[in-house]
Design an enzyme around this catalytic site. Structure first.
Site, short mmCIF file in Angstrom:
data_model
loop_
_atom_site.label_atom_id
_atom_site.label_comp_id
_atom_site.label_asym_id
_atom_site.label_seq_id
_atom_site.Cartn_x
_atom_site.Cartn_y
_atom_site.Cartn_z
CB SER A 1 -0.96 -0.07 1.18
OG SER A 1 -2.13 0.61 0.86
CG HIS B 1 -5.84 -2.57 1.14
ND1 HIS B 1 -5.17 -2.22 -0.01
CD2 HIS B 1 -5.24 -1.86 2.15
CE1 HIS B 1 -4.23 -1.34 0.28
NE2 HIS B 1 -4.25 -1.12 1.58
CD1 TRP C 1 -8.00 3.26 -1.23
CD2 TRP C 1 -9.75 4.28 -2.14
NE1 TRP C 1 -7.96 4.57 -0.82
CE2 TRP C 1 -9.02 5.23 -1.38
CE3 TRP C 1 -10.89 4.71 -2.82
CZ2 TRP C 1 -9.41 6.57 -1.27
CZ3 TRP C 1 -11.28 6.06 -2.71
CH2 TRP C 1 -10.54 6.95 -1.95
C1 GCU Z 1 -5.33 4.66 2.28
C2 GCU Z 1 -4.81 5.49 1.14
C3 GCU Z 1 -4.04 4.65 0.13
C4 GCU Z 1 -3.01 3.79 0.82
C5 GCU Z 1 -3.65 3.01 1.92
C6 GCU Z 1 -2.67 2.18 2.76
O1 GCU Z 1 -6.35 3.83 1.84
O2 GCU Z 1 -5.90 6.15 0.56
O3 GCU Z 1 -3.42 5.49 -0.83
O4 GCU Z 1 -2.36 2.98 -0.13
O5 GCU Z 1 -4.29 3.89 2.83
O6 GCU Z 1 -1.52 2.55 2.87
O7 GCU Z 1 -3.12 1.19 3.34
#
Ligand code: GCU
Length: 407
Positions: free
Chosen positions: A241, A382, A332
């Site tokens: 992420s 995620h 997302w």
């Molecule tokens: C949020 C953010 C993302 C990121 C994520 C994470 O959802 O919007 O851009 O990748 O956090 O780091 O888990």
């Protein structure tokens, strides 16, 4: 009857939904509008131009590598995992006096033919969360209240072993790889203001937190190069992420990373800034103002004005292997857009004679496309979990060579 046949025909002949997504700029077209002619021009002209553009308009420019880095091994356990591995805790100090050290946890397989290839990645919540070992040091730097076992923004014993699924150490060791990980907040705590971590020690740099994390990954590579048990020509940088965004920037900017594996990295990483699915440039800059530099915010309302898209960052990794890894429910992070980003990085890989992405369209779930540009999407949400690591390991075996085996 005839009406039914016509209806069936209409169903079959229905046109595919139009691809409404904006095309991504060709990474081989220079700022002056001319196309790169050959490898030499890519390496000497366009590659530096793109790196500079990403620094100026998005991530910010990190300082030069420090010339005073030291890696002190503060604890060694040669009998880790029942004797299968050696665990080292390494304190990486560098930079102007007062710069916080990076606490690196390094676990190396004991049964190997030579120095071990290594995965290198930052963690969200401290090394003590990544493994169950009761002796691993707790970070002393700021930590988000949402991380396991955190009290008053500091790690506590209660977090120990709470993220072992994110880092399946035994599987990694059994496959012949080492793992090096460190808490991202040792480099830059994840909050606005840039008042702690490395930022105050390097004044005059408009660099965001993602750039700082990427730079920290390079400091881990510096330290690993000093360890004779690690094959520093085979470092695979990995991250989940926001830390996947950092892994991609580290891989794009630092050619010492031999393979690059950003997992579910999404907007500001592996997803197109011009994309219309999932997180937008405006949203990320609003909610996480510290991740990128100030210039990036000027593209909030019209990212198509950017002189690049993320396929150009992927192109900077060429000719090295690069895997985008995703999950079906993680819309997302725009998994389809990420596939387009990889496809649109292919011209640079082709120019370097490095192959490309061996898939014309998104693969089935759980099918690893393991070409130099690799892609995989698994069911679920995620997270970074043991099944993801099977793909990372297979991709590394395929592209770096199986540890201990002749290529
Ligand atoms: C949020 C953010 C993302 C990121 C994520 C994470 O959802 O919007 O851009 O990748 O956090 O780091 O888990």
């Amino acid at each position: 009857m005839l009406a039914q046949a016509c209806f069936a025909l209409a169903l079959i002949a229905a046109p595919a939904p139009a691809d409404t997504e904006a095309p991504l700029p060709d990474p081989l077209v220079k700022l002056d509008g001319r196309r790169v002619a050959d490898r030499d021009e890519w390496v000497k002209v366009r590659r530096p131009e793109l790196k500079r553009l990403f620094e100026e308009r998005m991530y910010g420019k990190a300082p030069d590598a420090p010339d005073n880095l030291k890696a002190a091994v503060i604890r060694v356990d040669r009998e880790y995992l029942g004797g299968k591995a050696t665990l080292k805790e390494v304190s990486i100090s560098y930079g102007p006096a007062g710069t916080p050290p990076i606490g690196m946890l390094l676990i190396i397989p004991n049964h190997r033919k030579g120095p071990a290839p290594a995965f290198v990645g930052l963690n969200f919540a401290g090394n003590h969360c990544a493994v169950a070992d009761p002796k691993v040091a707790l970070p002393t730097t700021w930590m988000p209240a949402s991380s396991p076992g955190v009290k008053d923004n500091r790690a506590t014993e209660a977090g120990r072993g709470k993220q072992v699924d994110t880092w399946p150490v035994e599987t990694i060791i059994d496959r012949g790889y080492a793992l090096a990980t460190a808490y991202c907040g040792d480099i830059a705590p994840d909050h606005p203001g840039h008042a702690d971590g490395v930022h105050p020690h390097y004044p005059g740099h408009d660099w965001g937190t993602v750039a700082a994390w990427a730079w920290g990954l390079s400091r881990m590579a510096d330290a690993l190069a000093l360890d004779p048990d690690v094959d520093s020509s085979k470092l695979a940088v990995v991250g989940h992420s926001r830390l996947g965004k950092a892994a991609l920037v580290a891989g794009a900017f630092d050619p010492r990373f031999a393979a690059v594996i950003p997992h579910q990295a999404g907007c500001g990483g592996t997803a197109p800034s011009r994309g219309t699915v999932g997180e937008s440039v405006k949203r990320i800059n609003t909610v996480f103002p510290h991740w990128f530099n100030d210039a990036f915010k000027t593209y909030n309302d019209d990212p198509s004005r950017l002189p690049f898209d993320q396929n150009a960052l992927a192109a900077l990794v060429a000719p090295r292997p690069l895997l985008f890894s995703n999950a079906v429910e993680d819309t997302w992070a725009n998994p389809e857009g990420q596939f387009r980003v990889l496809k649109a990085a292919e011209p640079a890989y082709a120019l370097m004679g490095a192959g490309g992405l061996n898939a014309a369209s998104m693969p089935e779930v759980n099918h690893l496309v393991d070409s130099t540009l690799g892609y995989v999407i698994r069911p679920g949400k995620h997270s970074m979990s043991p099944p993801d690591w099977v793909f990372f390991l297979d991709f590394a075996d395929r592209n770096l060579g199986k540890p201990g085996a002749a290529r």
